[in-house]
Design an enzyme around this catalytic site. Structure first.
Site, mmCIF file in Angstrom:
data_model
loop_
_atom_site.group_PDB
_atom_site.id
_atom_site.type_symbol
_atom_site.label_atom_id
_atom_site.label_comp_id
_atom_site.label_asym_id
_atom_site.label_seq_id
_atom_site.Cartn_x
_atom_site.Cartn_y
_atom_site.Cartn_z
ATOM 1 C CB CYS A 71 -0.955 0.012 1.181
ATOM 2 S SG CYS A 71 -1.964 -1.468 1.261
ATOM 3 C CG HIS B 241 -2.856 3.337 2.210
ATOM 4 N ND1 HIS B 241 -3.539 2.939 1.082
ATOM 5 C CD2 HIS B 241 -2.874 2.272 3.062
ATOM 6 C CE1 HIS B 241 -3.948 1.688 1.255
ATOM 7 N NE2 HIS B 241 -3.558 1.273 2.434
ATOM 8 C CG ASN C 32 -6.528 -0.942 1.849
ATOM 9 O OD1 ASN C 32 -5.939 -0.563 0.838
ATOM 10 N ND2 ASN C 32 -5.898 -1.411 2.911
HETATM 11 O O1 UT7 Z 1 -3.263 -1.334 3.936
HETATM 12 C C1 UT7 Z 1 -2.933 -1.715 5.239
HETATM 13 C C2 UT7 Z 1 -3.612 -2.921 5.708
HETATM 14 N N1 UT7 Z 1 -4.433 -3.012 6.799
HETATM 15 C C3 UT7 Z 1 -4.940 -2.108 7.641
HETATM 16 O O2 UT7 Z 1 -4.697 -0.955 7.604
HETATM 17 C C4 UT7 Z 1 -5.842 -2.616 8.684
HETATM 18 C C5 UT7 Z 1 -5.449 -2.209 10.068
HETATM 19 N N2 UT7 Z 1 -6.391 -2.702 11.067
HETATM 20 C C6 UT7 Z 1 -7.669 -2.324 11.119
HETATM 21 O O3 UT7 Z 1 -8.137 -1.532 10.315
HETATM 22 C C7 UT7 Z 1 -8.525 -2.845 12.254
HETATM 23 O O4 UT7 Z 1 -7.722 -3.589 13.147
HETATM 24 C C8 UT7 Z 1 -9.701 -3.738 11.746
HETATM 25 C C9 UT7 Z 1 -10.733 -2.872 11.049
HETATM 26 C C10 UT7 Z 1 -9.206 -4.829 10.844
HETATM 27 C C11 UT7 Z 1 -10.404 -4.375 12.964
HETATM 28 O O5 UT7 Z 1 -10.855 -3.351 13.848
HETATM 29 P P1 UT7 Z 1 -10.488 -3.434 15.410
HETATM 30 O O6 UT7 Z 1 -11.094 -2.254 16.032
HETATM 31 O O7 UT7 Z 1 -8.985 -3.597 15.525
HETATM 32 O O8 UT7 Z 1 -11.252 -4.730 15.849
HETATM 33 P P2 UT7 Z 1 -10.699 -5.978 16.663
HETATM 34 O O9 UT7 Z 1 -9.891 -6.855 15.788
HETATM 35 O O10 UT7 Z 1 -10.106 -5.494 17.927
HETATM 36 O O11 UT7 Z 1 -12.033 -6.714 16.991
HETATM 37 C C12 UT7 Z 1 -13.007 -6.155 17.918
HETATM 38 C C13 UT7 Z 1 -14.167 -7.116 18.081
HETATM 39 C C14 UT7 Z 1 -13.741 -8.538 18.410
HETATM 40 O O12 UT7 Z 1 -14.701 -9.055 19.293
HETATM 41 P P3 UT7 Z 1 -14.410 -9.123 20.893
HETATM 42 O O13 UT7 Z 1 -13.174 -9.961 21.030
HETATM 43 O O14 UT7 Z 1 -14.192 -7.686 21.295
HETATM 44 O O15 UT7 Z 1 -15.640 -9.736 21.420
HETATM 45 C C15 UT7 Z 1 -13.848 -9.259 17.093
HETATM 46 O O16 UT7 Z 1 -14.107 -10.633 17.232
HETATM 47 O O17 UT7 Z 1 -14.885 -7.210 16.836
HETATM 48 C C16 UT7 Z 1 -15.024 -8.568 16.453
HETATM 49 N N3 UT7 Z 1 -15.018 -8.650 14.997
HETATM 50 C C17 UT7 Z 1 -16.096 -8.392 14.248
HETATM 51 N N4 UT7 Z 1 -17.348 -8.063 14.578
HETATM 52 C C18 UT7 Z 1 -18.222 -7.851 13.563
HETATM 53 C C19 UT7 Z 1 -13.962 -8.916 14.168
HETATM 54 N N5 UT7 Z 1 -14.358 -8.852 12.890
HETATM 55 C C20 UT7 Z 1 -15.679 -8.526 12.911
HETATM 56 C C21 UT7 Z 1 -16.630 -8.299 11.908
HETATM 57 N N6 UT7 Z 1 -17.880 -7.979 12.265
HETATM 58 N N7 UT7 Z 1 -16.329 -8.395 10.588
#
Ligand code: UT7
Length: 332
Positions: free
Chosen positions: A129, A253, A283
């Site tokens: 990216c 980005h 993205n």
């Molecule tokens: O180009 C560069 C590449 N990547 C990025 O820039 C991505 C960087 N990371 C992110 O953007 C974020 O980490 C994500 C959007 C991928 C995830 O957001 P987050 O706020 O970090 O969520 P998390 O992984 O901490 O998950 C929070 C909760 C979890 O549940 P518990 O453990 O709090 O009960 C997950 O199981 O959300 C749950 N969860 C979902 N819920 C609904 C994970 N995926 C989903 C989903 N829908 N799709």
């Protein structure tokens, strides 16, 4: 290091494939919700290269397979050339930034160069990216070495390498392309730049040949992304002897609105100075910055002399930033 030679962006364009994939479509794949995706990422929809988006199965492409990285790049490239009043014949170098080449061999820039009748050289650049910003710095460098005109394109078919059964990241990615023409010009444009890679962070975000698609440790990528992007942008601004107060437009980005907001806030850049298309594109990796730049420029958000800050980060982990003076092209 600083590029002293003059250059200018004289044409720009983007291309988004027709198929819109909404969060409601994503909700048919796994347990998630529109609210969760919007709140965590700011993404409402993304595009998918041609072909119907039909309830995908794990490890297979959900798409018809008609849209390729090269085809989208042709559309964006043609339009950027047209805007600059040039043809492929005028181009010394084609740089295609992509993480999703159409074949292992040859480089996707080869069929692209053929389709655009490029007379000069062509190469692919993969810095994930951060690719487009690496490409912008490279383009200015080639112009410093004597090239007159570079066609720089970011094009991605990320939906082909998305793991559609992975609810932790499948909602993030989309397809699209953006292009700019960089030409030798009287005034310097690249005032400061910084590039980096930390390969020890490769396990945070990768996709293997034959594997199920992209795998990511989201929270770790998030935290690291904010840090490296702010550090890199700060270095570039210092090199340019400028401060965030001088920046007219920040084109980050487009990975997650929360990352973009966190970076902008730490740099002291208000929302009005940030280019954002993530709500509608998701993205699109190397394509995200030229797509956002195109929209901002077409909406009249850039005037001659404005300072533009580009900054990206991606798998690798890579990062890059550039401070660019928006300027006039060469006399015609
Ligand atoms: O180009 C560069 C590449 N990547 C990025 O820039 C991505 C960087 N990371 C992110 O953007 C974020 O980490 C994500 C959007 C991928 C995830 O957001 P987050 O706020 O970090 O969520 P998390 O992984 O901490 O998950 C929070 C909760 C979890 O549940 P518990 O453990 O709090 O009960 C997950 O199981 O959300 C749950 N969860 C979902 N819920 C609904 C994970 N995926 C989903 C989903 N829908 N799709």
């Amino acid at each position: 290091m600083q590029a002293e030679h003059g250059c200018s962006i004289t044409g720009w364009a983007s291309y988004l494939p027709r198929t819109v994939v909404t969060n409601q479509d994503i909700m048919t794949l796994f347990d998630t919700s529109d609210e969760w995706i919007v709140e965590r990422t700011g993404i409402r929809q993304r595009r998918a290269a041609d072909g119907p988006f039909v309830n995908p199965k794990p490890s297979t492409s959900p798409l018809g397979g008609l849209g390729t990285t090269a085809q989208m790049a042709v559309e964006a490239g043609k339009a950027a050339l047209e805007m600059a009043g040039l043809t492929g014949n005028d181009i010394d170098l084609l740089v295609l930034c992509t993480t999703t080449p159409d074949q292992m061999v040859p480089a996707t820039s080869s069929p692209l160069a053929d389709a655009l009748s490029i007379k000069g050289g062509g190469m692919d650049l993969n810095a994930a990216c951060a690719g487009f910003t690496y490409g912008l710095v490279s383009s200015a460098g080639f112009i410093g070495a004597g090239a007159e005109r570079v066609l720089l394109i970011g094009s991605e078919t990320l939906t082909r390498i998305t793991n559609w059964s992975d609810r932790t990241n499948a909602f993030l990615f989309g397809d699209g392309a953006g292009a700019v023409v960089v030409e030798a010009a009287p005034e310097p444009a690249l005032l400061g730049w910084d590039i980096g890679v930390d390969g020890s962070l490769q396990p945070l975000f990768y996709a293997d040949y034959g594997g199920p698609g992209m795998a990511m440790r989201g929270q770790e990528v998030f935290r690291k992304a904010v840090r490296v992007t702010v550090d890199s942008a700060t270095k570039s601004l210092e090199q340019a002897k400028l401060t965030p107060a001088d920046v007219a437009l920040f084109v980050p980005h487009q990975a997650n609105i929360r990352i973009m907001d966190a970076v902008a806030e730490r740099l002291g850049l208000s929302d009005e100075r940030v280019a954002s298309v993530i709500e509608r594109t998701g993205n699109t990796s190397s394509a995200s910055i030229p797509i956002a730049l195109t929209e901002a420029a077409n909406h009249g958000r850039l005037q001659e002399g404005d300072i533009v800050l580009f900054a990206g980060f991606g798998a690798g982990m890579t990062w890059a930033s550039a401070v660019w003076r928006w300027g006039a092209g060469p006399p015609r």
